[in-house]
Design a protein around this motif. Sequence first.
Motif: not given
Length: 56
Positions: A27-42
């Motif tokens: 499920n690469p889309e789920l992973f992309k959403s997690k990375l996007k959340a980490a990027r926003e947090k950063y």
Amino acid sequence: MKDSKPYDAVAEVRKHRKMFGIIHWNNPELFKSKLKAAREKYHERLLEVNSFVAER
């Protein structure tokens, strides 16, 4: 790594890859959403640090 670094985005990505690697394999889309959340947090933390420095 330096102790003065308020947030390490690379470490955050590595943590997510390690924790969720098997889950996201199919499920690469789920992973992309997690990375996007980490990027926003950063970016939020970066703005906080910059505003703190600007106040000084």
